[in-house]
Write an enzyme that holds these catalytic residues in place. Structure first.
Site, PDB file in Angstrom:
ATOM      1  N   LYS A  80     -11.651  30.832  52.333  1.00 57.23           N
ATOM      2  CA  LYS A  80     -10.426  30.254  51.762  1.00 57.23           C
ATOM      3  C   LYS A  80     -10.216  30.839  50.370  1.00 57.23           C
ATOM      4  O   LYS A  80      -9.870  30.146  49.411  1.00 57.23           O
ATOM      5  CB  LYS A  80     -10.545  28.727  51.711  1.00 57.23           C
ATOM      6  CG  LYS A  80      -9.212  28.019  51.502  1.00 57.23           C
ATOM      7  CD  LYS A  80      -8.218  28.245  52.629  1.00 57.23           C
ATOM      8  CE  LYS A  80      -6.904  27.505  52.349  1.00 57.23           C
ATOM      9  NZ  LYS A  80      -5.853  27.876  53.305  1.00 57.23           N
ATOM     10  N   ASP A 102     -19.654  24.875  59.168  1.00 55.98           N
ATOM     11  CA  ASP A 102     -19.910  23.607  59.858  1.00 55.98           C
ATOM     12  C   ASP A 102     -18.735  23.260  60.770  1.00 55.98           C
ATOM     13  O   ASP A 102     -18.905  22.882  61.934  1.00 55.98           O
ATOM     14  CB  ASP A 102     -20.126  22.504  58.812  1.00 55.98           C
ATOM     15  CG  ASP A 102     -20.731  21.247  59.406  1.00 55.98           C
ATOM     16  OD1 ASP A 102     -21.001  21.217  60.618  1.00 55.98           O
ATOM     17  OD2 ASP A 102     -20.946  20.284  58.649  1.00 55.98           O
ATOM     18  N   ASP A 107      -8.357  29.194  57.825  1.00 58.84           N
ATOM     19  CA  ASP A 107      -7.474  28.395  58.671  1.00 58.84           C
ATOM     20  C   ASP A 107      -6.863  29.259  59.771  1.00 58.84           C
ATOM     21  O   ASP A 107      -6.652  28.794  60.905  1.00 58.84           O
ATOM     22  CB  ASP A 107      -6.394  27.674  57.859  1.00 58.84           C
ATOM     23  CG  ASP A 107      -5.876  28.460  56.676  1.00 58.84           C
ATOM     24  OD1 ASP A 107      -6.613  29.285  56.133  1.00 58.84           O
ATOM     25  OD2 ASP A 107      -4.725  28.241  56.289  1.00 58.84           O
ATOM     26  N   TYR A 154     -22.467  21.559  50.222  1.00 57.57           N
ATOM     27  CA  TYR A 154     -23.667  20.926  50.757  1.00 57.57           C
ATOM     28  C   TYR A 154     -24.803  20.903  49.743  1.00 57.57           C
ATOM     29  O   TYR A 154     -25.880  20.388  50.043  1.00 57.57           O
ATOM     30  CB  TYR A 154     -24.102  21.636  52.040  1.00 57.57           C
ATOM     31  CG  TYR A 154     -23.254  21.250  53.227  1.00 57.57           C
ATOM     32  CD1 TYR A 154     -23.803  20.653  54.325  1.00 57.57           C
ATOM     33  CD2 TYR A 154     -21.883  21.483  53.222  1.00 57.57           C
ATOM     34  CE1 TYR A 154     -23.026  20.293  55.426  1.00 57.57           C
ATOM     35  CE2 TYR A 154     -21.095  21.134  54.292  1.00 57.57           C
ATOM     36  CZ  TYR A 154     -21.669  20.544  55.391  1.00 57.57           C
ATOM     37  OH  TYR A 154     -20.888  20.183  56.459  1.00 57.57           O
TER      38      TYR A 154
END
Length: 486
Positions: A182, A239, A215, A135
């Protein structure tokens, strides 16, 4: 910023009604807070769609910025960006201008709002880093067919958001903080958050700390959401996960949020402006009302915050839902829903507990620009070139170009996978090639001038589109290998 805890002292708040359904939702929240005796002076300002149309490219005029700088607390509705006007989202611009680094999105099961997860006791908070990561919005076309976005994660940013998550857990009597990253793939960027979390967790022995691959966190949120208390994560992950969690409890219409910084706090609903429903008087304002409740707690006005929250919960227990939730033919109008909440001020819900809150102790951070390493060395360079030639033709040419230099070509990768020297794998190539040059003699001291000289050699034969140093920092590589690189 000191909270205004004395209810007899008026608090001046910047209020931005926003676009689309924003004015109706914000008006409902303002009316309820006024009726509850919150003692707030509303400083009305503008941002978003109308401002873009006036020619202000950021969507945030100077007078709004000055109001926020003066008042330090904002209640706002959703902001729209009309097609053909402006560039960056005005919502994101406001968060970045005032370094509101912590995006806080609580979700809890609400009475009368039926979902496939009803009865599971969902009650969690997603704490999302709010200004860094993808972002940062730093994008470039590297070639006509390859785009790049820089993922920026700083140690300072990670420390701020991790400490905030632990402090929020303490303030709300929560017991577990889960860090979702991640880091198994992005070992330097996402890995920085994981390493910071594990380092800081020891300072909070009263809170259980655990790490989870993001995930798997998404999988677990759908499978068993009641296991989570506080989730802290990076901007993009947050988000996505926070929208998922909103879906567990009835959707974005019930999803409040806060953007908290050391100096400024912005409270807003998560949902968008939904212009097609503007003016229908059928929109659910709960997300903005609950955001206003969080704002009252931020101000230290815990009693009035609890009073408003309880009145909303009583209204939901009694079956009060707006037309956009249960159907326009049988739901309440926005104004009727607002009046019901006001009528229920002073009542307590019978089937729903209200979580006790204490002030959040905001972490204090120095204004340092970074951490000085004990030892930082340049050990090579990645030079990205644009070429439609295959790597099998590019490699030998680059090897000849390094003659007489301190470098040799270690490998070429394409979209992150080593393609030269060939591995025997079958890999499609695009017209951007990362060419990794390392020192032939690892004991040589490299300077930027060496890299510039190498670039000059290459630029006579290829178009260079991007250059990166390869660093070791305190003896550890500050770069990652390509897939298939030895």
């Amino acid at each position: 910023m000191q909270p205004v805890s004395d209810i007899d002292t008026p608090a001046t708040i910047t209020v931005i009604s926003g676009n689309g359904v924003g004015p109706e939702c914000v008006a409902a929240a303002v009316t309820i807070l006024d009726a509850a005796g919150a003692n707030i002076v509303w400083d009305e300002q503008q941002a978003g769609e109308g401002v873009f149309r006036r020619g202000v490219a950021s969507g945030v005029p100077a007078e709004t910025i000055e109001s926020i700088r003066r008042n330090r607390v904002v209640l706002k509705g959703p902001l729209g960006t009309p097609v053909g006007y402006g560039e960056k989202s005005a919502n994101v611009t406001l968060r970045k201008l005032f370094e509101t680094y912590a995006n806080v999105r609580p979700v809890r099961e609400l009475p009368g709002v039926h979902t496939p997860f009803s009865g599971r006791g969902v009650d969690l908070v997603v704490v999302r880093e709010n200004v860094e990561d993808l972002y940062a919005g730093i994008e470039h076309m590297q070639t006509p067919s390859v785009a790049q976005c820089l993922k920026l994660i700083s140690r300072t940013g990670c420390e701020k958001i991790v400490r905030f998550a632990f402090e929020l857990a303490r303030a709300e009597g929560r017991h577990t903080v889960t860090c979702a990253t991640k880091s198994n793939i992005m070992k330097l960027t996402e890995g920085e958050l994981k390493r910071t979390f594990e380092r800081i967790a020891g300072e909070y022995p009263d809170i259980t700390a655990q790490h989870m691959i993001v995930d798997n966190a998404a999988h677990q949120l759908v499978k068993r959401p009641e296991q989570f208390d506080v989730i802290v994560t990076t901007n993009m992950n947050g988000d996505i996960l926070s929208d998922l969690t909103s879906g567990l409890v009835g959707g974005l219409g019930f999803a409040p949020s806060a953007n908290i910084g050391a100096e400024v706090a912005i409270f807003e609903a998560v949902h968008g402006s939904a212009p097609k429903y503007a003016g229908t008087n059928q929109i659910n304002p709960s997300a903005v009302v609950l955001s206003a409740v969080a704002m009252l707690r931020h101000l230290g006005r815990f009693e009035v915050a609890e009073r408003v929250e309880q009145a909303l919960l009583v209204t939901l227990e009694e079956g009060g839902l707006t037309g956009d939730v249960v159907g326009y033919d049988k739901g309440l109008s926005t104004s009727d829903y607002t009046r019901r909440i006001i009528a229920n001020l002073g009542r307590a819900p019978t089937r729903t507990n209200v979580r006790a809150h204490q002030p959040i102790r905001l972490p204090r951070h120095s204004a340092t620009q970074g951490t000085a390493p004990v030892d930082q060395r340049i050990v090579g360079t990645d030079i990205f070139i644009q070429s439609t030639a295959p790597s099998s033709a590019i490699g030998p040419r680059l090897e000849r170009l390094t003659d007489g230099s301190p470098f040799h070509l270690k490998m070429i990768s394409n979209r992150g996978t080593r393609v030269y020297p060939p591995t025997g794998a079958i890999t499609d190539e695009v017209d951007q090639h990362r060419c990794r040059f390392v020192l032939t003699n690892p004991h040589t001291t490299l300077h930027w001038q060496n890299i510039i000289d190498l670039q000059r050699r290459i630029a006579h034969h290829f178009d260079i589109c991007h250059v990166e140093r390869l660093l070791t920092i305190d003896g550890q590589p500050g770069y990652t290998r390509a897939q298939g690189e030895d």
